[in-house]
Scaffold this active site. Structure first.
Site, PDB file in Angstrom:
ATOM      1  N   GLY A  43       0.877  -1.409   0.044  1.00 38.27           N
ATOM      2  CA  GLY A  43      -0.138  -0.060  -0.268  1.00 38.27           C
ATOM      3  C   GLY A  43       1.170   1.458   0.226  1.00 38.27           C
TER       4      GLY A  43
ATOM      5  N   ASP B  88       0.286  -8.411   1.599  1.00 39.89           N
ATOM      6  CA  ASP B  88      -0.531  -7.889   1.229  1.00 39.89           C
ATOM      7  C   ASP B  88      -1.672  -9.178   0.604  1.00 39.89           C
ATOM      8  OD1 ASP B  88      -2.317  -6.038  -0.081  1.00 39.89           O
ATOM      9  OD2 ASP B  88      -0.543  -4.676   0.638  1.00 39.89           O
TER      10      ASP B  88
ATOM     11  N   TYR C 281     -14.461   1.599   9.762  1.00 42.92           N
ATOM     12  CA  TYR C 281     -13.087   1.672  10.166  1.00 42.92           C
ATOM     13  C   TYR C 281     -12.734   2.404  11.396  1.00 42.92           C
ATOM     14  CZ  TYR C 281      -8.805   4.217   8.942  1.00 42.92           C
ATOM     15  OH  TYR C 281      -7.220   4.499   9.256  1.00 42.92           O
TER      16      TYR C 281
HETATM   17  P1  NAD Z   1      -3.834   2.275   1.799  1.00 42.68           P
HETATM   18  O1  NAD Z   1      -4.836   1.713   1.128  1.00 42.68           O
HETATM   19  O2  NAD Z   1      -2.198   2.741   0.773  1.00 42.68           O
HETATM   20  O3  NAD Z   1      -2.681   0.516   1.959  1.00 42.68           O
HETATM   21  C1  NAD Z   1      -3.433   0.098   2.832  1.00 42.68           C
HETATM   22  C2  NAD Z   1      -2.860  -1.826   2.552  1.00 42.68           C
HETATM   23  O4  NAD Z   1      -3.314  -3.165   3.042  1.00 42.68           O
HETATM   24  C3  NAD Z   1      -3.029  -2.600   0.832  1.00 42.68           C
HETATM   25  O5  NAD Z   1      -2.374  -2.447   0.148  1.00 42.68           O
HETATM   26  C4  NAD Z   1      -4.128  -3.575   1.094  1.00 42.68           C
HETATM   27  O6  NAD Z   1      -4.038  -3.888  -0.536  1.00 42.68           O
HETATM   28  C5  NAD Z   1      -4.097  -4.387   2.185  1.00 42.68           C
HETATM   29  N1  NAD Z   1      -4.533  -5.293   2.860  1.00 42.68           N
HETATM   30  C6  NAD Z   1      -5.514  -4.595   3.402  1.00 42.68           C
HETATM   31  N2  NAD Z   1      -6.789  -5.182   3.612  1.00 42.68           N
HETATM   32  C7  NAD Z   1      -5.997  -6.742   3.625  1.00 42.68           C
HETATM   33  C8  NAD Z   1      -6.238  -7.560   4.477  1.00 42.68           C
HETATM   34  N3  NAD Z   1      -7.232  -8.506   4.561  1.00 42.68           N
HETATM   35  N4  NAD Z   1      -5.356  -8.715   4.010  1.00 42.68           N
HETATM   36  C9  NAD Z   1      -3.436  -8.395   3.956  1.00 42.68           C
HETATM   37  N5  NAD Z   1      -4.036  -6.937   3.420  1.00 42.68           N
HETATM   38  C10 NAD Z   1      -4.100  -5.906   3.768  1.00 42.68           C
HETATM   39  O7  NAD Z   1      -3.482   2.485   2.761  1.00 42.68           O
HETATM   40  P2  NAD Z   1      -2.024   3.623   3.833  1.00 42.68           P
HETATM   41  O8  NAD Z   1      -2.678   5.207   3.706  1.00 42.68           O
HETATM   42  O9  NAD Z   1      -1.088   3.552   3.475  1.00 42.68           O
HETATM   43  O10 NAD Z   1      -2.486   2.973   5.275  1.00 42.68           O
HETATM   44  C11 NAD Z   1      -1.827   2.300   6.249  1.00 42.68           C
HETATM   45  C12 NAD Z   1      -2.283   1.579   7.157  1.00 42.68           C
HETATM   46  O11 NAD Z   1      -1.742   3.586   7.990  1.00 42.68           O
HETATM   47  C13 NAD Z   1      -3.625   1.578   7.257  1.00 42.68           C
HETATM   48  O12 NAD Z   1      -4.423   0.590   9.000  1.00 42.68           O
HETATM   49  C14 NAD Z   1      -4.217   2.747   7.556  1.00 42.68           C
HETATM   50  O13 NAD Z   1      -5.820   2.758   8.882  1.00 42.68           O
HETATM   51  C15 NAD Z   1      -3.153   3.871   8.480  1.00 42.68           C
HETATM   52  N6  NAD Z   1      -3.797   5.271   8.670  1.00 42.68           N
HETATM   53  C16 NAD Z   1      -3.378   5.846   7.139  1.00 42.68           C
HETATM   54  C17 NAD Z   1      -3.088   7.291   7.798  1.00 42.68           C
HETATM   55  C18 NAD Z   1      -3.322   7.931   6.615  1.00 42.68           C
HETATM   56  O14 NAD Z   1      -3.416   9.283   5.639  1.00 42.68           O
HETATM   57  N7  NAD Z   1      -2.261   7.023   4.919  1.00 42.68           N
HETATM   58  C19 NAD Z   1      -4.504   7.943   8.456  1.00 42.68           C
HETATM   59  C20 NAD Z   1      -4.370   7.031   9.407  1.00 42.68           C
HETATM   60  C21 NAD Z   1      -4.105   5.668   9.409  1.00 42.68           C
END
Ligand code: NAD
Ligand code: UDP
Length: 316
Positions: free
Chosen positions: A11, A32, A144
């Site tokens: 991700g 992933d 979420y």
């Molecule tokens: P993203 O959607 O780009 O990445 C999430 C990754 O998790 C993806 O590669 C997806 O394919 C994988 N994934 C989802 N469900 C899965 C499962 N059941 N099994 C295996 N892989 C799975 O999001 P991101 O922005 O990179 O966020 C990463 C983490 O950080 C998340 O947990 C998100 O909640 C947290 N987060 C991000 C932000 C932000 O602003 N980017 C803010 C708060 C929290």
């Protein structure tokens, strides 16, 4: 050299983290299911001798030998986590239980990527870690918000009950290269719309605020918290305390891209938080961490990334 598991490693944040850990000399296992992750994000890492990719859904248990786990797997964009809300809950609850079970079994340290969404539509501003939040338990964002809240509960209970070595970080809006073109979050939406000369879609009147952290700043914080040995397990807020309205963000992106795109207004989604800004005193004091990249600089890098991507696809 440590063996480090990064769930959600393909991700946006996860792929940058995998690269950073490899550069540091660690052995990286990227897990992933490619729900929102992209091969493109990890393509440059695939030939690295210390990088391994596992296509796996976190909802199913898995046994791996690792020293540290960064548990990032979960769709983060509202449009993606609402596509299959039950799955979002399962990823946060069953996925986190699976990772905590693994951490317990192999005695690994585990860091949970929590979120500012645990504060919901906050009644305290800025948000400190001591604030318990104002969350709708039955709304469209609940899968979420409540999923992430329960993941924090599980982390604390495995820690208290089983002595699992944990870290919890509450991430505030983070942006940068490797976000999905169709991610749906505001920074990538506005940049892609501006580069395509399409109208920028402001939801509501655009007076709602967010604080935007550039991805390299966040990575520095994640690694500091994971490697911290002073007893700070969190939750720790990580984000940039500079607060902007969504309209200000749109105007900045128009100015930086030189786009002729107009701003248009669309309906505000349900339960959209009105204000959000992290109080990062705890991270400053315990980890010596604070963000360094100003919004304009981070936006320039991100615009450059999307410009190259869209040009490569023949779109601009
Ligand atoms: P993203 O959607 O780009 O990445 C999430 C990754 O998790 C993806 O590669 C997806 O394919 C994988 N994934 C989802 N469900 C899965 C499962 N059941 N099994 C295996 N892989 C799975 O999001 P991101 O922005 O990179 O966020 C990463 C983490 O950080 C998340 O947990 C998100 O909640 C947290 N987060 C991000 C932000 C932000 O602003 N980017 C803010 C708060 C929290
Ligand atoms: N937003 C917007 N236009 C968009 C996408 C989002 O005005 O095209 C708004 C959204 O309503 C919210 C803010 O921008 O108020 C941040 O949204 P995002 O989905 O990036 O993250 P959130 O902080 O809401 O999880």
């Amino acid at each position: 050299m440590k063996r480090i598991l990064v769930t959600g490693g393909a991700g946006f944040i996860g792929s940058h983290l995998c690269r950073l850990l490899l550069e540091r000399g660690d052995d990286v296992l990227c897990l992933d299911n490619f729900f929102t992750g992209q091969k493109r994000n990890i393509l440059p890492l695939l030939g690295h001798p210390c990088f391994e990719l596992v296509r796996h859904d976190l909802v199913e248990p898995i046994l791996l030998e690792v020293d540290q786990i960064y548990n990032l797997a979960c769709p983060a964009s509202p449009i993606h986590y609402q596509l299959n809300p039950v799955k979002t809950v399962k990823t946060n609850v069953m996925g986190t239980i699976n990772m905590l079970g693994l951490a317990k079994r192999v005695k690994a340290r585990i860091l949970q990527a929590s979120t500012s969404e645990v504060y919901g539509d906050p009644r305290e501003h800025p948000q400190r870690e001591s604030y318990w939040g104002h969350v709708n338990p039955i709304g469209l964002r609940s899968c979420y918000d409540e999923g992430k809240r329960l993941a924090e509960t599980l982390m604390m209970d495995y820690h208290r009950q089983n002595g699992v070595d944990i870290r919890i970080v509450r991430i505030f809006n983070t942006y940068g290269p490797h976000m999905h073109v169709d991610d749906g979050r505001v920074v990538s939406n506005f940049i892609v719309q501006a580069l395509r000369n399409q109208p920028l879609t402001i939801y509501g009147d655009g007076t709602q605020t967010r604080s935007f952290c550039y991805v390299t700043d966040l990575l520095d914080g994640l690694v500091r918290l994971m490697d911290n040995e002073t007893g700070c397990i969190g939750p720790v807020n990580m984000g940039n305390p500079d607060e902007f309205t969504i309209r200000e963000l749109a105007e900045k992106i128009i100015a930086l891209t030189g786009s002729p795109s107009p701003l248009v207004h669309e309906d505000l989604p349900a339960d959209d938080p009105v204000r959000r800004r992290p109080d990062i005193t705890l991270a400053r004091q315990t980890l010596g961490w604070e963000p360094k990249v100003p919004l304009e600089e981070g936006l320039r890098h991100t615009i450059g990334y999307f410009r190259e991507l869209l040009a490569g696809q023949g779109e601009i």
